[in-house]
Write an enzyme that holds these catalytic residues in place. Structure first.
Site, mmCIF file in Angstrom:
data_model
loop_
_atom_site.group_PDB
_atom_site.id
_atom_site.type_symbol
_atom_site.label_atom_id
_atom_site.label_comp_id
_atom_site.label_asym_id
_atom_site.label_seq_id
_atom_site.Cartn_x
_atom_site.Cartn_y
_atom_site.Cartn_z
ATOM 1 C CE LYS A 126 12.468 26.888 -3.825
ATOM 2 N NZ LYS A 126 12.419 28.332 -3.773
ATOM 3 C CE LYS A 205 27.384 18.521 0.119
ATOM 4 N NZ LYS A 205 26.606 19.386 -0.649
ATOM 5 C CE LYS A 208 23.365 28.730 2.375
ATOM 6 N NZ LYS A 208 24.314 28.029 1.492
HETATM 7 P P1 ADP Z 1 25.160 24.699 1.416
HETATM 8 O O1 ADP Z 1 24.985 23.215 1.147
HETATM 9 O O2 ADP Z 1 25.644 24.955 2.800
HETATM 10 O O3 ADP Z 1 23.932 25.512 1.045
HETATM 11 P P2 ADP Z 1 26.262 25.802 -0.994
HETATM 12 O O4 ADP Z 1 25.382 24.960 -1.853
HETATM 13 O O5 ADP Z 1 26.016 27.273 -0.912
HETATM 14 O O6 ADP Z 1 26.328 25.178 0.478
HETATM 15 O O7 ADP Z 1 27.799 25.528 -1.388
HETATM 16 C C1 ADP Z 1 28.553 26.250 -2.290
HETATM 17 C C2 ADP Z 1 29.635 25.311 -2.788
HETATM 18 O O8 ADP Z 1 30.413 24.819 -1.650
HETATM 19 C C3 ADP Z 1 29.070 24.048 -3.454
HETATM 20 O O9 ADP Z 1 28.957 24.190 -4.848
HETATM 21 C C4 ADP Z 1 30.097 22.990 -3.132
HETATM 22 O O10 ADP Z 1 31.088 23.000 -4.132
HETATM 23 C C5 ADP Z 1 30.728 23.445 -1.834
HETATM 24 N N1 ADP Z 1 30.249 22.665 -0.666
HETATM 25 C C6 ADP Z 1 29.220 22.972 0.155
HETATM 26 N N2 ADP Z 1 29.088 22.057 1.134
HETATM 27 C C7 ADP Z 1 30.063 21.132 0.935
HETATM 28 C C8 ADP Z 1 30.468 19.934 1.616
HETATM 29 N N3 ADP Z 1 29.848 19.527 2.728
HETATM 30 N N4 ADP Z 1 31.512 19.244 1.122
HETATM 31 C C9 ADP Z 1 32.173 19.673 0.003
HETATM 32 N N5 ADP Z 1 31.833 20.776 -0.674
HETATM 33 C C10 ADP Z 1 30.800 21.518 -0.229
#
Ligand code: ADP
Ligand code: TRP
Length: 341
Positions: A126, A205, A208
């Site tokens: 950030k 990848k 959200k």
């Molecule tokens: P986002 O990237 O959607 O904000 P988060 O960071 O909240 O998702 O994800 C929570 C957990 O879900 C992460 O620590 C990771 O382990 C898993 N995760 C999220 N996106 C993926 C992905 N595309 N492939 C594998 N694991 C993922």
């Protein structure tokens, strides 16, 4: 080793296998969250005792709409149970229902070097983008350490991105133990299977933040439309293709049976298929794969008191554990009056 031996030991050494992990309710869960994290947490509920929580205090660093936060927390709890988290095996609770954790965080903050937090990536990223960061984000790894240490967790399953935070947790526990005696159990990270880097609808990848997600409990018609609109590569239909390099195949593999997956790989190698056919196969396989979870979710959603009951029961069990550790920590650093000065 006898029971007497165990009771003679320091709390750190006597700790049995305990799995703990938290997930932030910052959006509805998508396939990446499930295949990359949630599915593996759920499998671990059968190993030793396990604690899983919805990290609403961490989410406060990004979600600032109270009604949204309330509904994300409730949805996260319903989703986890619908996906197979069994509240009779694991303790499922909401982070903020255990105030002992935030008190423990203060004790840990008093032994946290600023430099350690300055190196943590969420804050560093950030800052490097010039986005103002608050003290909540800055001290986020200390709250995470309190989350873990309050339950004497020994194994913390996390994605690669969280490993640094487990290292911080171990550092802080070590410092505290060094100063005040053996209070905390040192946890180990269990890095979740990296093979499950789930691609999004655009091939990058799934996240959200990239608006490329397939949400687990999306309305089935909307989900099918999203799948049918996914980005595909522009190679001609007749050209044979390597299945593993294609995100459609990778997504299909997650939800199809082994037999169907192998048949699909053969189709790729043979060439001569249209991407519409593959997308339809993904939507069909996904309907089937998540059918049971979807049904369970509907039942939970309709039964208003049930999820609340699960969460309050979880909080009671979690607090018993967290209170014991907090008491240990308070005593160790002199915050009690049981010993005459
Ligand atoms: P986002 O990237 O959607 O904000 P988060 O960071 O909240 O998702 O994800 C929570 C957990 O879900 C992460 O620590 C990771 O382990 C898993 N995760 C999220 N996106 C993926 C992905 N595309 N492939 C594998 N694991 C993922
Ligand atoms: N920070 C973790 C994430 O964003 C969530 C989390 C909070 C957590 N406290 C934790 C994970 C304790 C494991 C242990 O994914």
């Amino acid at each position: 080793m006898t029971d007497a031996d165990i009771s003679m030991q320091s709390p750190r050494e006597a700790t049995p296998l305990r799995v703990l992990s938290g997930i932030q309710p910052t959006g509805r869960f998508h396939w990446g969250n499930y295949f990359g994290a949630i599915r593996q947490y759920i499998e671990l509920q059968n190993v030793g005792s396990s604690f899983y929580f919805i990290a609403d205090l961490h989410a406060l660093t990004t979600v600032r709409d109270p009604a949204l936060l309330r509904s994300l927390v409730r949805d996260a709890a319903i989703d986890l149970v619908a996906l197979g988290l069994d509240p009779t095996k694991a303790t499922l609770y909401v982070q903020s229902d255990v105030p002992e954790v935030t008190e423990l965080m203060w004790l840990l903050l008093t032994v946290t070097p600023m430099g350690l937090l300055e190196r943590c990536h969420a804050y560093k990223e950030k800052k490097s983008k010039g986005i103002p960061a608050d003290a909540g984000l800055f001290s986020y790894p200390v709250l995470m350490a309190a989350d873990i240490l309050a339950y004497d967790a020994t194994i913390v399953p996390v994605g690669e991105d969280q490993v640094q935070h487990i290292e911080v947790c171990r550092d802080l526990a070590n410092t505290f133990n060094h100063l005040y005696g053996e209070v905390f159990t040192l946890p180990k990270a269990r890095v979740l299977d990296g093979a499950a880097k789930v691609p999004g609808t655009d091939g990058f990848k799934m996240s959200k933040s990239y608006d490329n997600t397939l949400d687990l409990f999306e309305n089935p018609t909307v989900l099918r439309k999203k799948i049918m609109r996914m980005t595909t590569d522009s190679r001609p239909v007749e050209q044979p293709k390597d299945p593993h390099s294609d995100h459609l195949y990778q997504l299909y593999s997650l939800v199809a049976s082994e037999e169907k997956r192998d048949a699909m790989a053969d189709t790729y190698r043979a060439g001569g298929f249209g991407y519409g056919q593959i997308k339809k196969a993904i939507a069909d396989a996904s309907d089937e794969f998540f059918a049971q979870a979807r049904d369970r979710r509907q039942v939970l959603e309709a039964d208003h008191g049930r999820i609340e009951e699960i969460l309050s029961d979880g909080a009671v069990r979690a607090r018993v554990q967290a209170r014991a550790v907090l008491e240990r920590a308070r005593k160790a650093c002199g915050l009690d009056r049981s010993v005459q000065p």
